[in-house]
Design an enzyme around this catalytic site. Structure first.
Site, PDB file in Angstrom:
ATOM      1  N   GLU A  95      -6.999   4.939   7.730  1.00 29.68           N
ATOM      2  CA  GLU A  95      -6.769   6.343   7.384  1.00 29.68           C
ATOM      3  C   GLU A  95      -8.007   6.939   6.715  1.00 29.68           C
ATOM      4  OE1 GLU A  95      -3.027   5.707   5.392  1.00 29.68           O
ATOM      5  OE2 GLU A  95      -2.126   5.295   7.348  1.00 29.68           O
ATOM      6  N   HIS A 100      -9.668   1.296   4.917  1.00 30.71           N
ATOM      7  CA  HIS A 100      -8.391   1.503   5.608  1.00 30.71           C
ATOM      8  C   HIS A 100      -8.621   2.499   6.752  1.00 30.71           C
ATOM      9  CE1 HIS A 100      -4.317   2.803   6.459  1.00 30.71           C
ATOM     10  NE2 HIS A 100      -3.917   1.675   5.908  1.00 30.71           N
ATOM     11  N   GLY A 158       2.479   2.647  10.649  1.00 26.91           N
ATOM     12  CA  GLY A 158       3.450   3.719  10.456  1.00 26.91           C
ATOM     13  C   GLY A 158       4.149   4.149  11.731  1.00 26.91           C
ATOM     14  N   GLU A 171      -5.556  -4.518  10.845  1.00 19.94           N
ATOM     15  CA  GLU A 171      -4.525  -3.487  10.970  1.00 19.94           C
ATOM     16  C   GLU A 171      -4.765  -2.666  12.233  1.00 19.94           C
ATOM     17  OE1 GLU A 171      -2.561  -2.448   6.962  1.00 19.94           O
ATOM     18  OE2 GLU A 171      -4.315  -1.185   7.210  1.00 19.94           O
ATOM     19  N   ASN A 223       0.870  -1.177   0.000  1.00 22.49           N
ATOM     20  CA  ASN A 223       0.000   0.000   0.000  1.00 22.49           C
ATOM     21  C   ASN A 223       0.909   1.230   0.000  1.00 22.49           C
ATOM     22  OD1 ASN A 223      -1.832   2.026   0.474  1.00 22.49           O
ATOM     23  ND2 ASN A 223      -2.354   1.373   2.552  1.00 22.49           N
ATOM     24  N   GLY A 252       2.783  -1.008   4.275  1.00 18.16           N
ATOM     25  CA  GLY A 252       2.806   0.403   3.898  1.00 18.16           C
ATOM     26  C   GLY A 252       4.225   0.871   3.647  1.00 18.16           C
ATOM     27  N   SER A 306       3.328  -1.762  10.362  1.00 14.53           N
ATOM     28  CA  SER A 306       4.783  -1.824  10.543  1.00 14.53           C
ATOM     29  C   SER A 306       5.377  -3.199  10.237  1.00 14.53           C
ATOM     30  CB  SER A 306       5.174  -1.366  11.950  1.00 14.53           C
ATOM     31  OG  SER A 306       4.771  -0.014  12.153  1.00 14.53           O
ATOM     32  N   LYS A 329       0.067   4.231  -0.381  1.00 17.86           N
ATOM     33  CA  LYS A 329      -0.623   5.417   0.162  1.00 17.86           C
ATOM     34  C   LYS A 329      -0.418   6.617  -0.778  1.00 17.86           C
ATOM     35  CE  LYS A 329      -0.296   3.374   4.662  1.00 17.86           C
ATOM     36  NZ  LYS A 329      -0.297   3.526   6.110  1.00 17.86           N
TER      37      LYS A 329
END
Ligand code: PGA
Length: 249
Positions: free
Chosen positions: A96, A94, A172, A166, A9, A232, A211, A11
């Site tokens: 986010e 997701h 992150g 997740e 991903n 990510g 991560s 992003k």
């Protein structure tokens, strides 16, 4: 048997130049196990990535999909368009998007339906925030998130989905859930799928994200209910991403 799935991903990162450099530097590991590799670049680079993966076994994925089929929805991208440019997968819900774009569970469910309608495999993301984690609400949160999606789908449709666990506090942050901790949640999600249908519980892949690195992926995918990873930051470097694929086998 559930085949391993390793998805990148990117992003909101990358450029035309990055796409070219990434593929120049990416050597797809020869796997002894069947491992499906998916790259999810930002919308403007879907086509460029598609060109780069033409002779490879890598699949193309998008990072989001509209919950509408077509029409006056400025800025949105439909499932049909994603199919049209060669996507097979799409990340839905997701954290986010749930948190920054206030996407509700209902909206996520509608997006999953749109994806399935056009033959895209939705990667349905669930996961708890740090607060929820620390107050012991993990199971309640992921059960609610997955439950709303499942309530909109037939058993046949659920069988077409991939679930991604997740934990928001691990995305992150460099902080990964322990393999055992992640397994507990994956096992819980699999039980939820099995309660709906035994076969679906056995076959739907549940991948982990947050991560993931070459150094921790092996212990994660060794767990009985962890079927791969959504990566990510570490997927932006082609060598690191290749190492993750190798280490996952
Ligand atoms: P990360 O992101 O690997 O950078 O933690 C994972 C994700 O958000 O899918």
């Amino acid at each position: 048997m559930r085949h391993l799935l390793i998805a990148a991903n990117w992003k909101m990162q990358g450029s035309q130049q990055m796409v070219a450099q990434w593929f120049a530097g990416f050597e797809q590991p020869k796997s002894s196990h069947p491992c499906q590799v998916v790259i999810c670049p930002p919308f403007p680079y879907l086509q460029a990535v598609k060109t780069c993966i033409e002779n490879k076994t890598i699949r193309l994925g998008a990072q989001d999909i509209s919950d509408e089929a077509s029409g006056a929805f400025t800025g949105q991208v439909s499932g049909m368009m994603l199919k049209d440019v060669g996507c097979d997968f799409v990340i839905v819900g997701h954290s986010e998007r749930r948190l920054i774009n206030q996407e509700s569970d209902e909206r996520v469910a509608n997006k999953v339906l749109r994806a399935l309608e056009v033959g895209l495999t939705p990667i349905v993301c669930v996961g708890e925030t740090l607060d929820e984690h620390e107050s012991g609400k993990t199971e309640a949160v992921v059960a609610r998130q997955l439950g709303v999606v499942l309530s909109h789908l037939s058993t046949e449709q659920i069988a077409q989905c991939v679930v991604a666990y997740e934990p928001v506090w691990a995305i992150g942050t460099g902080r990964t859930a322990s393999a055992q901790g992640a397994q507990e949640v994956h096992g819980f999600l699999r039980k939820q799928l099995s309660e709906r249908d035994k076969k679906v519980g056995e076959t739907v892949r549940i991948i982990y994200g947050g991560s993931v690195k070459p150094t921790n992926v092996h212990e994660l995918v060794e767990m009985p209910d962890i079927d791969g990873a959504l990566v990510g930051g570490a997927s932006l470097d082609p060598h690191t991403f290749a190492e993750i694929i190798t280490a996952s086998e």
